[in-house]
Design a protein around this motif. Structure first.
Motif, PDB file in Angstrom:
ATOM      1  N   ARG A 153      18.575 -27.441  32.623  1.00  0.00           N
ATOM      2  CA  ARG A 153      18.699 -26.672  31.799  1.00  0.00           C
ATOM      3  C   ARG A 153      19.200 -27.128  29.859  1.00  0.00           C
ATOM      4  N   VAL A 154      18.907 -28.229  30.099  1.00  0.00           N
ATOM      5  CA  VAL A 154      19.048 -28.808  28.830  1.00  0.00           C
ATOM      6  C   VAL A 154      17.405 -29.820  29.064  1.00  0.00           C
ATOM      7  N   PRO A 155      17.023 -30.086  28.357  1.00  0.00           N
ATOM      8  CA  PRO A 155      15.467 -31.384  27.677  1.00  0.00           C
ATOM      9  C   PRO A 155      16.271 -32.475  27.719  1.00  0.00           C
ATOM     10  N   ALA A 156      14.968 -33.394  28.500  1.00  0.00           N
ATOM     11  CA  ALA A 156      15.688 -35.051  27.881  1.00  0.00           C
ATOM     12  C   ALA A 156      15.179 -34.868  26.621  1.00  0.00           C
ATOM     13  N   GLU A 157      15.330 -35.480  25.695  1.00  0.00           N
ATOM     14  CA  GLU A 157      15.004 -35.910  24.142  1.00  0.00           C
ATOM     15  C   GLU A 157      13.658 -35.902  24.515  1.00  0.00           C
ATOM     16  N   GLY A 158      13.350 -36.854  24.744  1.00  0.00           N
ATOM     17  CA  GLY A 158      11.991 -37.787  25.087  1.00  0.00           C
ATOM     18  C   GLY A 158      12.283 -39.414  26.085  1.00  0.00           C
ATOM     19  N   ARG A 159      11.709 -39.903  25.895  1.00  0.00           N
ATOM     20  CA  ARG A 159      11.096 -41.468  26.001  1.00  0.00           C
ATOM     21  C   ARG A 159      10.098 -42.470  25.482  1.00  0.00           C
ATOM     22  N   VAL A 160      10.780 -43.928  25.267  1.00  0.00           N
ATOM     23  CA  VAL A 160      10.121 -44.898  25.272  1.00  0.00           C
ATOM     24  C   VAL A 160       9.323 -46.062  26.339  1.00  0.00           C
ATOM     25  N   VAL A 161       7.995 -46.172  25.425  1.00  0.00           N
ATOM     26  CA  VAL A 161       7.404 -46.893  26.240  1.00  0.00           C
ATOM     27  C   VAL A 161       7.467 -48.795  25.573  1.00  0.00           C
ATOM     28  N   VAL A 162       7.408 -48.893  26.696  1.00  0.00           N
ATOM     29  CA  VAL A 162       7.603 -50.918  25.810  1.00  0.00           C
ATOM     30  C   VAL A 162       6.733 -51.454  26.173  1.00  0.00           C
ATOM     31  N   THR A 163       5.656 -51.899  25.321  1.00  0.00           N
ATOM     32  CA  THR A 163       4.844 -53.117  25.328  1.00  0.00           C
ATOM     33  C   THR A 163       5.156 -54.389  24.687  1.00  0.00           C
ATOM     34  N   TYR A 164       4.197 -55.226  25.176  1.00  0.00           N
ATOM     35  CA  TYR A 164       4.752 -56.510  24.331  1.00  0.00           C
ATOM     36  C   TYR A 164       2.827 -57.290  23.827  1.00  0.00           C
ATOM     37  N   SER A 165       2.612 -57.895  23.003  1.00  0.00           N
ATOM     38  CA  SER A 165       2.240 -58.888  22.185  1.00  0.00           C
ATOM     39  C   SER A 165       2.387 -60.153  22.102  1.00  0.00           C
ATOM     40  N   SER A 166       1.305 -60.975  21.882  1.00  0.00           N
ATOM     41  CA  SER A 166       1.975 -62.703  21.857  1.00  0.00           C
ATOM     42  C   SER A 166       2.085 -63.128  21.113  1.00  0.00           C
ATOM     43  N   ARG A 167       2.686 -64.037  20.448  1.00  0.00           N
ATOM     44  CA  ARG A 167       3.147 -64.661  19.590  1.00  0.00           C
ATOM     45  C   ARG A 167       3.267 -66.157  20.076  1.00  0.00           C
ATOM     46  N   ASP A 168       2.331 -66.831  19.478  1.00  0.00           N
ATOM     47  CA  ASP A 168       2.688 -68.308  19.484  1.00  0.00           C
ATOM     48  C   ASP A 168       3.465 -69.618  18.839  1.00  0.00           C
ATOM     49  N   ALA A 169       4.109 -70.145  19.147  1.00  0.00           N
ATOM     50  CA  ALA A 169       5.499 -71.589  19.314  1.00  0.00           C
ATOM     51  C   ALA A 169       4.701 -72.423  19.692  1.00  0.00           C
ATOM     52  N   THR A 170       4.840 -72.894  18.873  1.00  0.00           N
ATOM     53  CA  THR A 170       4.498 -74.964  19.352  1.00  0.00           C
ATOM     54  C   THR A 170       5.181 -75.223  18.470  1.00  0.00           C
ATOM     55  N   PHE A 171       6.014 -76.979  20.119  1.00  0.00           N
ATOM     56  CA  PHE A 171       6.979 -77.634  19.931  1.00  0.00           C
ATOM     57  C   PHE A 171       6.541 -78.669  19.121  1.00  0.00           C
ATOM     58  N   GLU A 172       6.869 -79.735  18.308  1.00  0.00           N
ATOM     59  CA  GLU A 172       6.154 -80.650  17.693  1.00  0.00           C
ATOM     60  C   GLU A 172       5.247 -81.489  18.335  1.00  0.00           C
ATOM     61  N   ASP A 173       5.641 -81.674  20.101  1.00  0.00           N
ATOM     62  CA  ASP A 173       4.935 -83.106  20.616  1.00  0.00           C
ATOM     63  C   ASP A 173       3.645 -81.573  21.059  1.00  0.00           C
ATOM     64  N   GLY A 174       3.141 -80.517  20.305  1.00  0.00           N
ATOM     65  CA  GLY A 174       1.918 -80.323  20.866  1.00  0.00           C
ATOM     66  C   GLY A 174       2.105 -79.061  22.100  1.00  0.00           C
ATOM     67  N   GLU A 175       3.137 -79.138  22.748  1.00  0.00           N
ATOM     68  CA  GLU A 175       3.701 -78.553  23.620  1.00  0.00           C
ATOM     69  C   GLU A 175       3.142 -76.532  23.170  1.00  0.00           C
ATOM     70  N   ARG A 176       2.956 -75.726  23.639  1.00  0.00           N
ATOM     71  CA  ARG A 176       2.815 -74.682  23.436  1.00  0.00           C
ATOM     72  C   ARG A 176       3.512 -73.798  24.354  1.00  0.00           C
ATOM     73  N   VAL A 177       4.092 -72.067  23.721  1.00  0.00           N
ATOM     74  CA  VAL A 177       5.247 -71.551  24.006  1.00  0.00           C
ATOM     75  C   VAL A 177       4.530 -70.049  23.589  1.00  0.00           C
ATOM     76  N   ALA A 178       4.019 -69.115  24.559  1.00  0.00           N
ATOM     77  CA  ALA A 178       3.752 -67.820  23.719  1.00  0.00           C
ATOM     78  C   ALA A 178       4.754 -67.127  24.382  1.00  0.00           C
ATOM     79  N   LEU A 179       5.398 -66.882  23.454  1.00  0.00           N
ATOM     80  CA  LEU A 179       6.592 -65.822  22.911  1.00  0.00           C
ATOM     81  C   LEU A 179       5.935 -64.263  22.950  1.00  0.00           C
ATOM     82  N   ARG A 180       6.507 -63.347  23.739  1.00  0.00           N
ATOM     83  CA  ARG A 180       6.452 -62.009  23.420  1.00  0.00           C
ATOM     84  C   ARG A 180       6.922 -61.275  22.922  1.00  0.00           C
ATOM     85  N   VAL A 181       6.184 -59.873  22.088  1.00  0.00           N
ATOM     86  CA  VAL A 181       6.738 -59.143  20.919  1.00  0.00           C
ATOM     87  C   VAL A 181       7.456 -57.880  21.254  1.00  0.00           C
TER      88      VAL A 181
END
Length: 474
Positions: A153-181
């Motif tokens: 009867r009625v088609p879907a409007e479309g779809r959205v695909v989600v991907t992630y890139s990475s961005r580093d964050a660092t604590f002052e003690d040197g530990e690093r965390v890769a955040l996903r964007v």
């Protein structure tokens, strides 16, 4: 929720936030193990922790709550399919409330390369506002992309695909965390391209607990909170449109506080997510470019007994809307876990020292009037101020929503956050689920929360763990 421990209480008493929250005069004598008055807490910490009714409901309310629970989980179908409730579509995202809010909890973010679905929706708008002040919908796809349509009867409007890139964050003690964007890619758009200058915003379905208490906080309390906060961290209310009462009022639900009440929030979700009309939103979500959508027969003009008569009736019956509203108003909040633990108490103090409590206000109080009498005059601990705050460029969706700017988000309540893995099997946080745990969520905070993020980054590994343990105990 249980009352905050003695260490946190002393610090809170030194802040203006506690004064603005109107804490009761006898709060000094309440031990951390005493639950919130009125039967709004539950000792359930398992998979059903977000599905327990408040004990303060009377018999009539309990029956209505049970009906609302059933209807919240009920499937919607296209008429005349007899297997569910008529009124699905013509375009939609899911066919029942519980597909997004599994066990009344928070939806998970898509895996890398997966479609946005099952609780992640994509809001759309173009420059300008409606006459009510809401975001101006895209003329072809409306204000939310529907990834499903009505078969043949009625088609879907479309779809959205989600991907992630990475961005580093660092604590002052040197530990690093890769955040996903997160990155959004629109695919299979059936009605042509999106408008030039389209604004998009990914929104994840939140947990549903304690909403009756949040709804019962007086507007004056929210405004006093804003006035009491330090200038550089001061929140602002989002004034939104109440469609039933035809007036502007303070919003409190939604990621940008764009809904004034649970009832309107539910009706808006029925229309946007399921495609079902109500007495609040009576028109199907069919932009003018979608001819098949506009011309499909609507179950608003059909009855199971008399067939299609042409007489309008909403697909979401008034009784259904009332039952589901009470169901969500009457969901209890799990008690705090191990509030007397020394590590958690240390985390409480660090939470205050980092000024997290300026926005995540520990205590709020309901007013003397509310639709559900059981919610009146209760001090509770959601850790929110229900206000908008500038969260910086990194979290910005750049899409205004009523008076919320593209950098502002409502302070999310923290209660129950430590039970997400138990209830929903994940710990995805923030408005689009990008943060995979509490530490990542804090590291995304910017703007007015940049000082708190800086304090967290400067903590030792043990201190960071203690602060996270505290938040997980709420």
């Amino acid at each position: 929720m249980r009352i905050v421990s003695e260490g946190l209480r002393k610090i809170v008493l030194a802040t203006v936030c506690w004064i603005a929250c109107e804490a009761p005069a006898n709060s000094d004598s309440i031990a951390p193990t005493v639950p919130t008055p009125g039967g709004f807490t539950t000792s359930e910490w398992g998979a059903n922790a977000f599905a327990i009714p408040v004990s303060a409901l009377n018999k009539q309310q309990a029956e209505k709550w049970a009906a609302g629970k059933s209807q919240f989980n009920e499937s919607w179908v296209v008429a005349p399919d007899p297997s569910g409730v008529w009124g699905l579509g013509p375009t939609f995202n899911e066919n029942r409330c519980a597909q997004c809010h599994v066990s009344n909890g928070r939806a998970s973010a898509p895996q890398n390369g997966a479609d946005a679905e099952r609780g992640l929706v994509i809001r759309l708008s173009v420059a300008g506002q409606t006459k009510q002040g809401a975001p101006q919908p895209d003329p072809t796809y409306g204000d939310q992309l529907q990834n499903r349509g009505t078969h043949d009867r009625v088609p879907a409007e479309g779809r959205v695909v989600v991907t992630y890139s990475s961005r580093d964050a660092t604590f002052e003690d040197g530990e690093r965390v890769a955040l996903r964007v997160p990155n959004l890619y629109f695919e299979d758009l059936n009605f042509g391209p999106l408008s030039p200058g389209i604004m998009t915003s990914a929104r994840i379905a939140p947990a549903m607990i304690g909403m009756g208490l949040l709804e019962s906080v007086p507007e004056a309390t929210i405004l006093r909170l804003a006035a009491s906060q330090p200038v550089d961290q001061r929140g602002t209310p989002n004034y939104v449109w109440d469609y039933e009462n035809e007036r502007k009022t303070v919003g409190r639900f939604g990621w940008k506080a764009n809904q004034p009440s649970l009832r309107q929030q539910i009706a808006a979700a029925f229309l946007a997510d399921i495609g079902a009309t109500s007495m609040i939103f009576g028109q199907d979500n069919c932009p003018s470019a979608q001819k098949d959508c506009l011309h499909v027969p609507s179950s608003t003009r059909c009855s199971g007994e008399t067939g299609c008569s042409g007489n309008y009736r909403p697909e979401v019956a008034e009784s259904r809307l009332a039952n589901i509203t009470l169901y969500l108003q009457g969901l209890a909040v799990p008690e705090r876990r191990n509030p007397g633990d020394s590590t958690i108490e240390r985390g409480e103090a660090l939470f205050m020292q980092a000024q997290c409590s300026v926005c995540h206000v520990p205590a709020l109080q309901t007013g003397e009037t509310s639709e559900v009498s059981a919610t009146r005059n209760i001090t509770f601990h959601a850790f929110t101020d229900l206000l908008l705050h500038d969260m910086g460029d990194e979290l910005a969706d750049n899409r205004p929503d009523f008076q919320a700017t593209g950098r502002e988000w409502r302070t999310a309540p923290l209660w129950g956050i430590g039970l997400l893995r138990t209830v929903n099997g994940h710990t995805d946080l923030l408005h689009d689920g990008r943060a995979r745990n509490i530490a990542e969520a804090v590291l995304w905070h910017g703007g007015q929360a940049a000082k708190s993020r800086g304090a967290f980054r400067a903590m030792s590994k043990g201190e960071r763990a203690a602060l996270v343990r505290f938040i997980e105990s709420l």
